[in-house]
Design an enzyme around this catalytic site. Structure first.
Site, short mmCIF file in Angstrom:
data_model
loop_
_atom_site.label_atom_id
_atom_site.label_comp_id
_atom_site.label_asym_id
_atom_site.label_seq_id
_atom_site.Cartn_x
_atom_site.Cartn_y
_atom_site.Cartn_z
N ASN A 12 38.03 40.84 47.29
CA ASN A 12 37.59 40.18 46.06
C ASN A 12 37.89 41.12 44.90
OD1 ASN A 12 36.23 38.96 43.97
ND2 ASN A 12 34.18 39.38 44.77
N TRP A 13 38.95 40.82 44.17
CA TRP A 13 39.39 41.73 43.10
C TRP A 13 38.55 41.57 41.83
CZ3 TRP A 13 45.54 41.39 43.32
CH2 TRP A 13 45.96 41.86 44.56
N LYS A 14 37.66 40.60 41.81
CA LYS A 14 36.79 40.36 40.65
C LYS A 14 37.63 40.28 39.36
CE LYS A 14 33.14 42.61 43.16
NZ LYS A 14 31.82 43.17 43.16
N HIS A 98 29.05 33.73 44.71
CA HIS A 98 28.94 35.19 44.70
C HIS A 98 27.73 35.58 43.86
CE1 HIS A 98 29.85 39.39 43.93
NE2 HIS A 98 30.65 39.33 44.99
N GLU A 100 27.29 37.76 41.71
CA GLU A 100 27.58 37.97 40.28
C GLU A 100 27.64 36.64 39.54
OE1 GLU A 100 31.03 40.41 40.91
OE2 GLU A 100 29.73 41.96 41.77
N GLU A 170 25.88 39.01 51.77
CA GLU A 170 26.08 40.11 50.84
C GLU A 170 24.74 40.47 50.19
OE1 GLU A 170 30.40 40.38 49.52
OE2 GLU A 170 29.39 39.07 48.10
N GLY A 176 28.56 46.91 45.19
CA GLY A 176 29.02 47.81 44.14
C GLY A 176 28.10 49.01 43.91
N SER A 216 29.63 47.22 49.65
CA SER A 216 30.04 48.62 49.79
C SER A 216 30.68 48.94 51.14
CB SER A 216 28.87 49.56 49.50
OG SER A 216 28.42 49.38 48.16
N GLY A 237 34.81 44.30 47.91
CA GLY A 237 34.98 44.37 46.46
C GLY A 237 35.75 45.62 46.07
N GLY A 238 35.03 46.65 45.67
CA GLY A 238 35.65 47.87 45.14
C GLY A 238 36.79 48.42 45.98
#
Ligand code: PEP
Length: 255
Positions: A12-14, A98, A100, A170, A176, A216, A237-238
């Site tokens: 997930n490159w956000k 998600h 976010e 999640e 994150g 993470s 993610g990251g």
């Protein structure tokens, strides 16, 4: 009843990467894991880079997904992107709900449910995200929260529709933050999710459903998470923004 589900590792490159940067990252992921057979690999770039990334990954086995979609096919919905459009640029998946989006864009279970039904109608497989906040975990509400999100998001879906769904557990406190759920903690919630799906949709649907862990995930912790019986891969993610870290995570999911 399926004993072993094929793992899925999704990046997930956000809201990261211009078109040029996205193409470079996609090329590096293709070079690393483009021909991997035993894990499904999915990239979810921002909308603006979907078409370009779609072109780059075409010769590989890597698949494409959106990070959200609209709840209608088309119309006067300024700023929205229809699941028909996602399918048109080569997506097979879409991330929905998600944390976010729930936190910053008022996404609700009801909305996720509506989007999931439309996405499936349009030929996309939804990846529906669930998870508790730290306060909810500390108040011992994890199972109640995750159970109610699951119920709301899958409301009125048929068994056949649920077969298209992937769940991503999640925990919000792990996204994150560098704080990963222990494999045992994630497994406990993911087993609960599968049992809940079995109660509502039957054992066969539940045992075939992929349930991902997200929060993470890094090369150093991926293998211990993925070896849990109810963890069928990860939503990353990251670490998905770094091709070598993402490649290592995909390799950790290989059977
Ligand atoms: C995510 O956003 O889905 C996620 C899991 O992020 P991170 O891996 O950075 O915690």
């Amino acid at each position: 009843v399926i004993d072993k589900r094929r793992p899925l590792v999704a990046g997930n490159w956000k809201m990261h990467k211009t078109v040029g940067e996205a193409v470079a990252l996609a090329d590096a992921v293709v070079a690393g894991v483009g021909q991997v057979q035993d894990v499904d690999v999915l990239l979810c770039p921002p909308f603006t880079a979907l078409w370009a990334v779609s072109r780059r990954i075409e010769p590989s086995r890597i698949m494409l997904g959106g990070q959200n979609c609209a709840f209608e096919r088309e119309g006067a919905y300024t700023g929205e992107v229809s699941p028909v459009m996602l399918k048109d640029v080569g997506c097979n998946f879409v991330i929905l709900g998600h944390s976010e989006r729930r936190r910053y864009f008022a996404e609700t279970d009801q909305n996720v449910n509506r989007k999931a039904r439309l996405a499936i109608e349009c030929g996309l497989c939804p990846i529906i995200c669930l998870g508790e906040t730290l306060d909810q975990r500390n108040a011992k509400e994890t199972f109640a929260v995750v159970g109610s999100q699951l119920e709301g998001c899958l409301q009125d879906l048929s068994d056949d529709q649920v077969r298209k769904v992937t769940i991503a557990y999640e925990p919000v406190w792990a996204i994150g933050t560098g704080q990963t759920a222990t494999p045992e903690t994630a497994q406990e919630v993911q087993r609960f999710i599968r049992r809940n799906v079995a109660d509502r949709f039957g054992d066969e649907v539940a045992s075939a459903m992929r349930i991902l862990y997200g929060g993470s995930v890094k090369p150093a912790n991926a293998a211990s998470l993925f070896e849990q019986p109810d963890i069928d891969g990860g939503l990353i993610g990251g670490a998905s923004l770094d091709a070598s870290a993402f490649t290592a995570i995909v390799n950790a999911a290989r059977c």
